[in-house]
Write an enzyme that holds these catalytic residues in place. Structure first.
Site, mmCIF file in Angstrom:
data_model
loop_
_atom_site.group_PDB
_atom_site.id
_atom_site.type_symbol
_atom_site.label_atom_id
_atom_site.label_comp_id
_atom_site.label_asym_id
_atom_site.label_seq_id
_atom_site.Cartn_x
_atom_site.Cartn_y
_atom_site.Cartn_z
ATOM 1 N N LYS A 53 0.841 -1.207 0.000
ATOM 2 C CA LYS A 53 0.000 0.000 0.000
ATOM 3 C C LYS A 53 0.870 1.250 0.000
ATOM 4 O O LYS A 53 0.571 2.236 -0.691
ATOM 5 C CB LYS A 53 -0.920 0.000 1.237
ATOM 6 C CG LYS A 53 -2.030 -1.039 1.116
ATOM 7 C CD LYS A 53 -2.763 -1.293 2.427
ATOM 8 C CE LYS A 53 -3.734 -2.469 2.254
ATOM 9 N NZ LYS A 53 -4.395 -2.885 3.458
ATOM 10 N N GLN A 97 -4.759 -1.766 9.554
ATOM 11 C CA GLN A 97 -4.523 -3.060 8.916
ATOM 12 C C GLN A 97 -5.110 -4.180 9.773
ATOM 13 O O GLN A 97 -4.811 -4.288 10.958
ATOM 14 C CB GLN A 97 -3.007 -3.268 8.712
ATOM 15 C CG GLN A 97 -2.651 -4.520 7.948
ATOM 16 C CD GLN A 97 -3.175 -4.521 6.505
ATOM 17 O OE1 GLN A 97 -3.130 -3.505 5.814
ATOM 18 N NE2 GLN A 97 -3.678 -5.652 6.059
ATOM 19 N N ASP A 120 -11.124 2.755 3.887
ATOM 20 C CA ASP A 120 -11.443 1.334 3.691
ATOM 21 C C ASP A 120 -12.949 1.125 3.574
ATOM 22 O O ASP A 120 -13.402 0.055 3.178
ATOM 23 C CB ASP A 120 -10.927 0.510 4.879
ATOM 24 C CG ASP A 120 -9.707 -0.324 4.538
ATOM 25 O OD1 ASP A 120 -9.436 -0.500 3.336
ATOM 26 O OD2 ASP A 120 -9.036 -0.788 5.473
#
Ligand code: NAD
Length: 284
Positions: A53, A97, A120
């Site tokens: 990422k 994460q 997200d």
């Protein structure tokens, strides 16, 4: 005839090129899009994902900030770091994460991300907005699946879409997004009866199970579009999806490969959300 491959590599490269241009435009207005990634603990797979990422961000000129916390960090400590990032005007996107260490309540941590920085698309507010069709950050994997489906040029409206899997990050939101595209959606899961037959009636088959070779050739309707979300290792340790690619591509009209498919588009959609977050917060 063998199916046409929907290349995540090609599509992701196009998205990245677009996001590089948008980032340059934002920078000219004095705004540098910034994504903060919070990594708790030292799970090797998570570390690999986070590095990927960060690399994607760098390639597009997006600033990335890695916030590392030890595996034994308390939930309170994680929440405090999130509060600091939430208050930081230079940070536009925040991503935690997953998975988190077991002693931390994942839902409580996700809910602490301000919806306007939730790139997200996992916070209850963004999930709710997605369900009722309001503008919001869409979760990256299902959003990537929709982009891949649209890239075929085939209409989605009125098609029968079967989604295998009902997780909060893939199966459920994929079903909602397909519904938003006016597909007729069936969601299958571990308790579904007659799964193979349902799959055989699918014009669009999305597999998000997490089992190598789960979707066999006889489960694919001739001419269907098959989206393979799974990321697994086969007996030889090779990366593979949930779909038996060789058999399914004999039946399908379009199919995504693994590797080189949904995974790359998932990463690309995170860049889209981060740039959008920066644009919205800067009102640019
Ligand atoms: P999960 O384990 O949370 O969910 C799996 C789902 O499969 C469950 O809803 C379960 O009901 C269903 N299932 C399990 N066994 C079944 C069976 N026998 N029949 C029918 N349904 C069954 O997994 P997830 O987080 O949704 O991920 C699914 C897969 O997608 C995994 O391989 C994961 O690594 C992969 N993944 C890929 C990306 C990407 O970017 N490509 C992103 C997220 C997840």
């Amino acid at each position: 005839m063998a199916a046409q491959i929907i290349s995540g590599k090609t599509l992701a490269a196009q998205v990245k090129e677009r996001m590089t241009g948008e980032t340059e435009a934002l920078k000219r207005q004095g705004v540098t899009p910034c994504l903060a990634v919070v990594l708790v603990g030292d799970d090797p797979a998570s570390a690999v994902y986070v590095r990927g990422k960060q690399k994607d961000c760098e390639e597009c000129g997006i600033r990335s900030l890695l916030v590392r916390l030890p595996a034994e960090a308390t939930q309170q400590q994680v929440l405090e770091r999130l509060a600091a990032l939430a208050a930081d005007g230079a940070v536009h996107g925040i991503l935690v994460q997953l998975p988190l260490p077991r002693h931390i309540d994942e839902q409580a941590v996700i809910a602490a991300i301000p919806p306007e920085k939730d790139v997200d698309g996992f916070t209850p507010v963004n999930v709710g907005r997605m369900v009722i069709g309001e503008e919001c950050f869409l979760p990256c994997t299902p959003a990537g699946c929709i982009e891949m489906l649209k890239s075929t040029g085939q209409p989605l409206a009125g098609k029968h879409a079967v989604v295998i899997g009902r997780s909060n990050i893939v199966g459920k939101p994929a079903a909602i997004l397909l519904l938003r595209e006016n597909a007729t959606v069936t969601v299958c899961h571990s308790r579904t009866q007659g799964l193979a037959q349902l799959c055989r009636s699918a014009d669009i088959l999305v597999a998000a199970v997490g089992r190598a070779g789960f979707v066999t050739g006889d489960m694919v309707k001739p001419g269907a579009t098959v989206i393979d979300v799974g990321i697994n290792r086969n007996a030889e340790g090779k990366l593979c999806g949930d779909v038996n690619f060789a058999a399914a591509s004999e039946k399908a009209a379009f199919i995504t490969p693994v590797p080189g498919g949904v995974g790359l588009m998932t990463r690309a959609m995170l860049l889209v959300n981060t740039v959008q977050a920066a644009r919205m917060q800067a009102k640019a």
